[in-house]
Structure formats: C-alpha cells, structure tokens
Design an enzyme around this catalytic site. Sequence first.
Site, PDB file in Angstrom:
ATOM      1  N   THR A  33       0.847  -0.891  -0.136  1.00 43.90           N
ATOM      2  CA  THR A  33      -0.359   0.093   0.257  1.00 43.90           C
ATOM      3  C   THR A  33       1.180   1.241   0.134  1.00 43.90           C
ATOM      4  O   THR A  33       1.668   1.590   0.782  1.00 43.90           O
ATOM      5  CB  THR A  33      -1.327  -0.124   1.340  1.00 43.90           C
ATOM      6  OG1 THR A  33      -1.999  -1.009   0.874  1.00 43.90           O
ATOM      7  CG2 THR A  33      -1.397   1.361   1.578  1.00 43.90           C
ATOM      8  N   CYS A  86      -7.851   1.197   6.405  1.00 39.76           N
ATOM      9  CA  CYS A  86      -7.249   1.456   6.828  1.00 39.76           C
ATOM     10  C   CYS A  86      -8.491   2.862   7.999  1.00 39.76           C
ATOM     11  O   CYS A  86      -9.451   2.497   7.361  1.00 39.76           O
ATOM     12  CB  CYS A  86      -5.904   2.482   5.942  1.00 39.76           C
ATOM     13  SG  CYS A  86      -6.917   3.542   5.077  1.00 39.76           S
TER      14      CYS A  86
END
Lengths: 282, 313
Positions: B45, B128
């Site tokens: 990511t 997240c």
Amino acid sequence: MRQIDNADVTPGSGGFAAQVADTVARVVSNDWVNAEYKLIVLDAPGLAASAEAGQFFNIECPVVGEDKPFFRRPMSTYAADPETGRVEFLYKVAGAGTRGLASLISGGTTRILGPLGVGFTLPDDVRSIVVLGRGVGLATLAPLAEMARDRGVAVTAIVSARGPEQILSVERFRAAGAKVEIVLDSDGTSAMTNVEAILRRLHAEGRADGFYTCGSNRLMLLMQKLAAELDVFGEVAMEQQMACGLGMCFCCVRNFTVEGETISKRVCWDGPVFALSEATSW
Amino acid sequence: MVDLKVDMGRGLVLANPVMPASGTFAEGLAKVVDLNGLGALVTKTITAELRGGNPTPRVAEVGNGMLNSIGIPSKGIDQFLDEALPFYRRFSSPLIVSISAPTVDDFGRAAARLNVEGIAGIEANISCPNIEEDGKAFAMRPQTTEQAVSAMRKVTDLPLWAKLTPNTGDIASVARAAEAAGADGLVVANTILAMTIDIETMRPTLGNVMGGLSGPAVKPIALRMTYQCARAVDIPVIGCGGIASAEDAVEFLLAGARAVQVGTATFTRPGTMDEVIAGITEYCRRKGFNAVAELGAALNADMLAPDVMEAAQ
C-alpha cells in the site's frame, strides 16, 4: 508443479534465472558442539552453496510436539562451499524454531531460502582486519576470516564468551590463519576496558585497518567509537526478528544514522551487514 | 489444456487467477519467482504522505498464522512513480497499485495520480483508519465505503478494486455499497484485528499492541466472507485470507471468487503462488473443467438466501 530445487534456473520458465533458491537441503549431520549450540551440515548444491560471508538463509524449522514455528528462522551462513555443495549453520537451541531444527537427523530434509542479503565487504586498501564477536555472532564472522585469508588479508579474531565452555569458532578462525584472542566473563578479560585496550594495541601495531563485529550491542558500540576515532573502516552484521527474508514484509526494520539523519532500513534486504558508522544501539 | 484466463471487468483480463496480496509482495520476490507467471502484481500500500510505520516488534507468530502491525510504511507516491514503477514495468503481468489515505478527498487525490502508463488497476485499501470518523476503517460501514470509492471513481477510469475489512458486522452491505459507488471488484478481505500478550513480560507482543491476523488460521472466515460478498454483488470478488495451497484457492473459487490473492504463505514458502497456479490447473483437469472461470458456478450447496445467511451469524 514448478519447483526450485537445487536449480539455478527454474525449469520451464523461459530462461528465468533465480538469484535466490528455495532449496530442499538434505541433512548430512546435526551435532552438538557444546551444551547450547548445534552445528547442522546440509547438502544443498546450486545457488545455496554459493553464499558469501555475511549472507544468510531463511530456514524452515520442523514442527515437533508442542513447538509449531510458523515462520522460518533466519540464520547466518557458517560455511558454504560450492565445490562440495555443502552449507553449514551454527545455532543456539533456544526456542520453538531452533528446537525443531535440532530434531533433524542425518538423511532428513528441510527447505533453506537463500543466499539472502548483503554480505561483508573487504575494501582493497584494507590489509589487516579485526573481527570481534560474541555468542552466535562468532558463527557469522567465521566465513569472513576465510574470505580475508583467500585475499591475503591478515585477521585477528577477538572471541568473547561467558566462560571457556562457551567459546565458539576458535578452531575455524585458527584454521583460517587468524590470530585468536579469547576474552571471558569468567576471568574478567571480556570487560569493555580490556577489549578496548586490545583493539587500541592492535591498531597501534598496524594490525587493524578494518573492524568487523557481530553478536553484542556493547561490543558494536565500542568498535564503532574506536573506528570513528581511529578512522578505521568498519562493518557490523545485525540480527532482527524476520518473517520473509526477502524485503517484503518490513518487519525487520532497524534505525540507522545516515549523514546525520535517522533512517529505517530492512535488516534482511539492506543488510544484514551494514556500515559500522551507521549502526545504532539495539 | 485448461483455460486459466479470468475477466476482471473494465477490460482487465488476467492470464491466471493468482496474484500476491498487498503487503506481502515486493521487488525481492523477483529473485526467487518468475513474476511473469503471475496473474497480476499487487504492490504494498502506497500513501501520498511519507509514513515510517509502527514500532517493533511488528510481527508475532500465532497458532497457524501471523499477527502483524507493520503500519503501512510508505515513501510516498512520487517515489513509487519514479523508482518502483520502472522496476515493475519490466514484467508482463498487470500491475495493480494498492493505495490508502486518511480521508475521502485524499483517496480521490491519490487515485488521480495513478493514471499513468504501466499501471493496470487500483486496489483501494479502505481497511485503514478514517481520521474524519474517529479512526474507524472506511470499510467498516457502507456509507464511508461509498464515499471513498466514489471519490476515486470520479477521477479514474482504471479498474478499481476495493479491499474490504473483515472487521465489520455486515460485510455484504459494505460490498453492495462499494459496487454501487462504482468499484469494479472487491478484495475479500484484509486482516482480522487481533492481539496477543506475552504472559512472562506481561506486555502485548506487538509494539503497536493490536495488529492484523492472517495465515491459515483466518481462512474459514475469509472464505465465508468471500461467499457472502460473491452472492451480494455482480462485480468480481477476489478471495484473500489464509490461502497456502491450490486446494485452499479452489475453495475460494468455488465460493464464488473470480481470482485469489496469496499473502502470508509467500513469507513461509516464496514459491507458493507458482504451486497454486499449477495445482488449480491440475484440479480443473481432474474434475473435467475446461476453464477455471467455470468454477464460480460449480458449488453444490443448498443455497440460503443472502439475508438468511447474514442473520445466521
């Protein structure tokens, strides 16, 4: 099924050349060298046996009873010989992984991923080195002594241990032509003041234009201080908990000081051997 | 000859249904595995901002699995485009770039920067924390999922996958929200929030206290969620969670996944994805399937209606 067993080039993949192999290695022997450490000798021809000093392997450790190691265990190369195809690891039997590894017997197999990471360097202008280690760190430094010998570089090995029973690798160092100085906790000779005096003496005698260390934070800090003061080239081999060994998971990071800045590096990918000047206390 | 191709929609066809899970793959695997043999490559990511990651220890072993709190270390999008992208462009496998952001608008801004040659798709890590919603992960709720996906859909025509979190009570509703907002695919799922304590030191094992659980221990949960999502939406679902063998991957394909991601297993056996591809092929041959895409409709089950299934939880 495509397997990368004892092969430099993965079959059927259009010329893909692996630089790291997941080798199915066969156990030649796996014996105790003292009360705590075992030496495993593996038959692992191909890429694995080409490992250089300071490089490591990520080793699959068998599940035995209650011990179920999930990750592999990283171990520095104690010896690798492309001619015999043998790779050796010296390890302290301490936890679930190493207990599993200790259970392997001659003829058994396990997978070893490697060679991994960046090993030791010997700059051309370095003609005599001091290796300083303690515990399993001495296993990491032993191949460096042989690499130095092969290049005509003189070696002094300072071997630190709790007592005479814990001394490791001395025969390897002597066989490589190294002068060996043993310092022990049991007689007080391993004290930092004494080790510092030995290093200063070796430098004054012209026997120390390269410093290499592994296995002790205190010894690393001492060597780092002296290397800076005496302007000596230096490297340190680091340990850290790892998962993949290939720089992918980012769990084995440590902080380093590079040009005054604190920078996070992966021990498995950027190391495990680093410039001594960049290391920070662990 | 078994046809391994899978159509992921929006013009993206993969040569086979196997790819790495984000976070478990980086340049280092190219030393061991021929990356051209994988269905796709999925990056770790990337965030617009620089992130250092969490304190160590960042991983712990648990029974048949891994607990991690790496913390998404990222050198930023500029560094990715300048340094990592040229490396990945050497390979023929489509490159899927995983992105994350702390706000809805930041997701849009990050996605807009990836309309670049060599990037085949975006995987949005919406598992997240959302700093505008008290740190709750975007994909915990349908509304914030829809907001984040919409912000990206507005700025990109690339295939857009949303990676869902298992840390939600109603993943089918989250899946439908992502689809409604324009996602082209769903990755099901990210790690399960978990923790361990060392009873000798009486400290949490991870430096960050809590982390994400992955590996074989989570596979049945990820499989159940894959099944629920595949029944809830029409867009492709990419199964992810504890896949360590071809048999595991076939389970996800039978549950309705169009493709699968292999993560933690690559850490313990870097050649796992190759073995999964070969094993899926062998399974199709043995069961008489001409194409892996046929597996999605092959499950023998007395189907419960999706709402009944959700109520059964």
